[in-house]
Design a protein around this motif. Structure first.
Motif, PDB file in Angstrom:
ATOM      1  N   ASN A 408      58.088  47.641  11.275  1.00  0.00           N
ATOM      2  CA  ASN A 408      56.675  47.514  11.614  1.00  0.00           C
ATOM      3  C   ASN A 408      56.115  48.938  11.653  1.00  0.00           C
ATOM      4  OD1 ASN A 408      54.149  47.261  12.751  1.00  0.00           O
ATOM      5  ND2 ASN A 408      54.852  46.194  14.608  1.00  0.00           N
ATOM      6  N   ASP A 409      55.319  49.279  10.639  1.00  0.00           N
ATOM      7  CA  ASP A 409      54.874  50.675  10.490  1.00  0.00           C
ATOM      8  C   ASP A 409      54.161  51.201  11.726  1.00  0.00           C
ATOM      9  OD1 ASP A 409      55.910  50.858   7.953  1.00  0.00           O
ATOM     10  OD2 ASP A 409      54.048  50.201   6.978  1.00  0.00           O
ATOM     11  N   GLY A 410      53.573  50.310  12.506  1.00  0.00           N
ATOM     12  CA  GLY A 410      52.837  50.762  13.675  1.00  0.00           C
ATOM     13  C   GLY A 410      53.660  50.790  14.941  1.00  0.00           C
ATOM     14  N   LYS A 411      54.963  50.615  14.833  1.00  0.00           N
ATOM     15  CA  LYS A 411      55.780  50.476  16.033  1.00  0.00           C
ATOM     16  C   LYS A 411      57.055  51.300  15.957  1.00  0.00           C
ATOM     17  CE  LYS A 411      57.801  48.583  19.737  1.00  0.00           C
ATOM     18  NZ  LYS A 411      57.305  48.754  21.108  1.00  0.00           N
ATOM     19  N   SER A 412      57.306  52.076  16.994  1.00  0.00           N
ATOM     20  CA  SER A 412      58.594  52.723  17.213  1.00  0.00           C
ATOM     21  C   SER A 412      59.142  52.211  18.531  1.00  0.00           C
ATOM     22  CB  SER A 412      58.451  54.239  17.251  1.00  0.00           C
ATOM     23  OG  SER A 412      58.137  54.756  15.981  1.00  0.00           O
ATOM     24  N   ILE A 413      60.445  51.976  18.581  1.00  0.00           N
ATOM     25  CA  ILE A 413      61.047  51.525  19.835  1.00  0.00           C
ATOM     26  C   ILE A 413      61.616  52.720  20.575  1.00  0.00           C
ATOM     27  CG2 ILE A 413      61.555  49.164  19.113  1.00  0.00           C
ATOM     28  CD1 ILE A 413      64.413  50.040  18.489  1.00  0.00           C
ATOM     29  N   ARG A 414      61.546  52.640  21.891  1.00  0.00           N
ATOM     30  CA  ARG A 414      62.126  53.678  22.747  1.00  0.00           C
ATOM     31  C   ARG A 414      63.547  53.231  23.108  1.00  0.00           C
ATOM     32  NH1 ARG A 414      62.387  58.839  25.245  1.00  0.00           N
ATOM     33  NH2 ARG A 414      63.902  58.528  26.893  1.00  0.00           N
ATOM     34  N   VAL A 415      64.543  54.055  22.776  1.00  0.00           N
ATOM     35  CA  VAL A 415      65.947  53.749  23.065  1.00  0.00           C
ATOM     36  C   VAL A 415      66.430  54.645  24.195  1.00  0.00           C
ATOM     37  CG1 VAL A 415      68.298  53.703  22.140  1.00  0.00           C
ATOM     38  CG2 VAL A 415      66.365  53.079  20.671  1.00  0.00           C
ATOM     39  N   ASP A 416      67.115  54.050  25.164  1.00  0.00           N
ATOM     40  CA  ASP A 416      67.763  54.809  26.238  1.00  0.00           C
ATOM     41  C   ASP A 416      69.213  54.360  26.329  1.00  0.00           C
ATOM     42  OD1 ASP A 416      65.673  56.502  27.701  1.00  0.00           O
ATOM     43  OD2 ASP A 416      64.676  54.550  27.563  1.00  0.00           O
ATOM     44  N   VAL A 417      70.123  55.325  26.293  1.00  0.00           N
ATOM     45  CA  VAL A 417      71.554  54.995  26.255  1.00  0.00           C
ATOM     46  C   VAL A 417      72.290  55.489  27.493  1.00  0.00           C
ATOM     47  CG1 VAL A 417      71.667  54.913  23.748  1.00  0.00           C
ATOM     48  CG2 VAL A 417      72.073  57.081  24.903  1.00  0.00           C
ATOM     49  N   GLY A 418      71.610  55.614  28.608  1.00  0.00           N
ATOM     50  CA  GLY A 418      72.288  56.071  29.826  1.00  0.00           C
ATOM     51  C   GLY A 418      73.288  55.074  30.351  1.00  0.00           C
TER      52      GLY A 418
END
Length: 588
Positions: A408-418
């Motif tokens: 989805n060109d308008g969307k980036s997901i935030r990833v957290d790997v703690g």
């Protein structure tokens, strides 16, 4: 007269000679004649091929024993058998290198009491003259002793027993019959088709090897179900070794993997082009529809898990994985509606964060007038679904905290790997690294929003660990404020922090016991104007939105607020600021 006298003397002389001769013969008859024998030892002595055996019997002082009445049954190793034994023993090249004490139990392990002809032998254990040692006889195919000692010449009959020639020296240790994964299959009639298949594919010796192997073994019913789906196939005879081999190897995993050691994810098989998709959510399921019906059948060289369906040798695409798992039925329905099935069956590779049915149902409950996929248009669904797909084959170990663009060109997901893997702050990866032929699937517990707009409140609302904070912000009517442009830096107490506070307050068990007037200064004491990342913090005082409160920041050892409030997770980035998680409520 003279003639008669001569005749008398002549007859007398002849009688004397005859008497002397008879006496001499009687003397010869009194001497003992040597008796010819044919004992088991004599049989050995009669052939040069037993010269080492004779030398061994002599050194161990067993010749007189085996020349006795017996009867004895001797399994006699040839010279070649002894030479092969010596080659396996360090520092031993012949009988001279072995003591009588070492030889005696070996030799006695070749001797059975009684005259047992080959026709009288039966399958089973037979005690030997080596006390404590029994030989295991198998007459299924000729006569075999202890699994690998073959009788090459039988029934050499002796006066005191019988000799059977063997091609290997029998060990004085008791033999344990092998119980490989193949032996287990051979011993169970319900695996007769599997055994037939392994034989045809020439895999019996492989799976009888050291291993260890983990075999997902289809029963006869599983094979018969497979045959019913294949045109012109009614049994193993209709399949070639080339067709069978990849199928059978797809059922074998390297290592001894017990059911308790299995985990959700993919596992490589001995078919290098095939990985199994394992799901242990409800029992053990392979590739979505192959059930383990009986686990942990232990063998000497591995373990068998019985399955009710033949595993396909084909690796599955991302769509196949979803289709084969009933917990993704809503996702599959959605993909079909927006015509993304063919896309995700393509080469890719793709990384899909796949919401479960429960995740979709929670979304429907939050949307007015929506009870299922049928109530959402293709235009509404497409950006949502594409927000779950990242280009590339990104395993969980390759993920790092940060922003990742989606299809989805308008969307980036935030990833957290703690602590595990979190998406957009409140979405948890519950099962990772389900490998497909065209990428990887990570299962998630919530549907990802197609919007990038994420306020500090959205971060809190998306994580159940902040449910008390959200309740407090709502009661104090601060939600709209913290959804504003800001920017804001929020030191967000988790639920444990609030519960610790409640325990110190008389008559307070939750937010319901606190008034808006009490909550507001507490909550505003956690908010600083501006977007202050953890790397921008310095030692000193910082004004909060509670005009009567400044917090004291100490970055000597991590980040500590007011002396005892620790930042436990930093830099949760929002569109209108940043959130730092704290383990204690800051007091005004």
């Amino acid at each position: 007269m003279k003639a008669q006298k001569f005749s008398f003397y002549s007859i007398f002389a002849m009688l004397m000679f005859l008497g002397f001769s008879l006496t001499s013969c009687d003397d010869d008859d009194d001497k003992p004649k040597p008796v010819e024998t044919n004992t088991v030892v004599d049989i050995a002595l009669s052939s040069q091929d037993f010269s080492i055996l004779v030398a061994a019997l002599t050194k161990a002082d067993l010749v007189s024993t085996l020349n006795g009445n017996g009867p004895f049954t001797v399994f006699a190793p040839t010279n070649t058998a002894f030479t092969d034994l010596f080659a396996t023993m360090e520092g031993v090249s012949g009988i001279d290198d072995l003591s009588a004490e070492a030889l005696t139990p070996i030799l006695l392990s070749h001797v059975v009491a009684g005259d047992v002809r080959s026709s009288a032998l039966t399958n089973g254990a037979v005690p030997t003259l080596n006390t404590g040692k029994s030989i295991v006889v198998d007459i299924s195919n000729g006569v075999v002793i202890d699994g690998d000692v073959t009788v090459t010449g039988a029934d050499k009959v002796a006066d005191n027993g019988v000799v059977h020639i063997v091609n290997k020296v029998i060990s004085p240790e008791n033999y344990e019959e092998p119980n490989t994964v193949v032996d287990i299959a051979l011993g169970n009639d319900d695996f007769s088709i599997l055994v037939e298949a392994l034989t045809k594919a020439d895999l019996v010796s492989t799976l009888s090897g050291t291993g260890p192997f983990t075999v997902f073994a289809p029963n006869n019913a599983a094979f018969e179900t497979l045959f019913a789906t294949m045109d012109g196939v009614s049994g193993i005879a209709d399949l070639s070794a080339e067709a069978l081999t990849p199928i059978l190897l797809s059922h074998v995993v390297s290592g001894n993997v017990l059911a308790a050691d299995l985990a959700n994810g993919t596992v490589p098989t001995l078919n290098t082009n095939k990985k199994l998709f394992v799901d242990i959510s409800a029992g053990v399921v392979i590739d979505g529809d192959v059930n383990v019906t009986d686990a942990d059948v232990l063998g000497d060289n591995g373990v068998i898990h019985i399955v009710d369906k033949v595993i396909s040798a084909q690796n599955y695409t991302i769509v196949d994985i979803a289709v084969r798992n009933p917990d993704f039925s809503i996702l599959v329905e959605a993909l079909a509606k927006v015509e993304l099935v063919s896309t995700l069956q393509g080469e890719g590779p793709f990384t899909v964060f796949a919401p479960t049915n429960t995740a979709f149902e929670a979304l429907f409950a939050a949307l007015e007038g929506v009870s299922g996929i049928a109530d959402l248009s293709k235009e509404a669904l497409t950006p949502i679904l594409l927000s779950h797909v990242v280009a590339g084959n990104v395993m969980s170990t390759d993920l790092s905290s940060g922003s990742v663009p989606t299809l989805n060109d308008g969307k980036s997901i935030r990833v957290d790997v703690g602590d595990g893997v979190k998406i957009d702050y409140g979405i948890t990866v519950t099962a990772a690294d389900i490998s497909a032929s065209n990428g990887v699937v990570h299962v998630i517990d919530k549907v990802i929003s197609a919007s990038n707009a994420t306020s500090v409140v959205d971060i809190a609302a998306g994580n159940m660990e902040f449910s008390i904070l959200v309740e407090a912000l709502t009661k104090a009517e601060l939600v709209e404020t913290l959804q504003g442009e800001g920017p804001f830096t929020v030191f967000a107490p988790n639920n444990a922090a609030f519960e610790a506070l409640f325990a110190t307050l008389d008559g307070v068990t939750g937010i319901a016991d606190l008034s808006k007037e009490t909550l507001t200064p507490i909550l505003l004491s956690h908010v600083v104007a501006g977007k202050v990342m953890s790397t921008d913090l310095t030692n000193g005082e910082v004004q909060t939105l509670n005009t009567a409160k400044k917090i004291a920041v100490d970055i000597s050892h991590g980040v500590v607020i007011d002396g005892d409030v620790n930042v436990i997770t930093a830099d949760l980035d929002a569109d209108n600021g940043v959130v730092h998680v704290v383990g204690k409520v800051i007091m005004p």
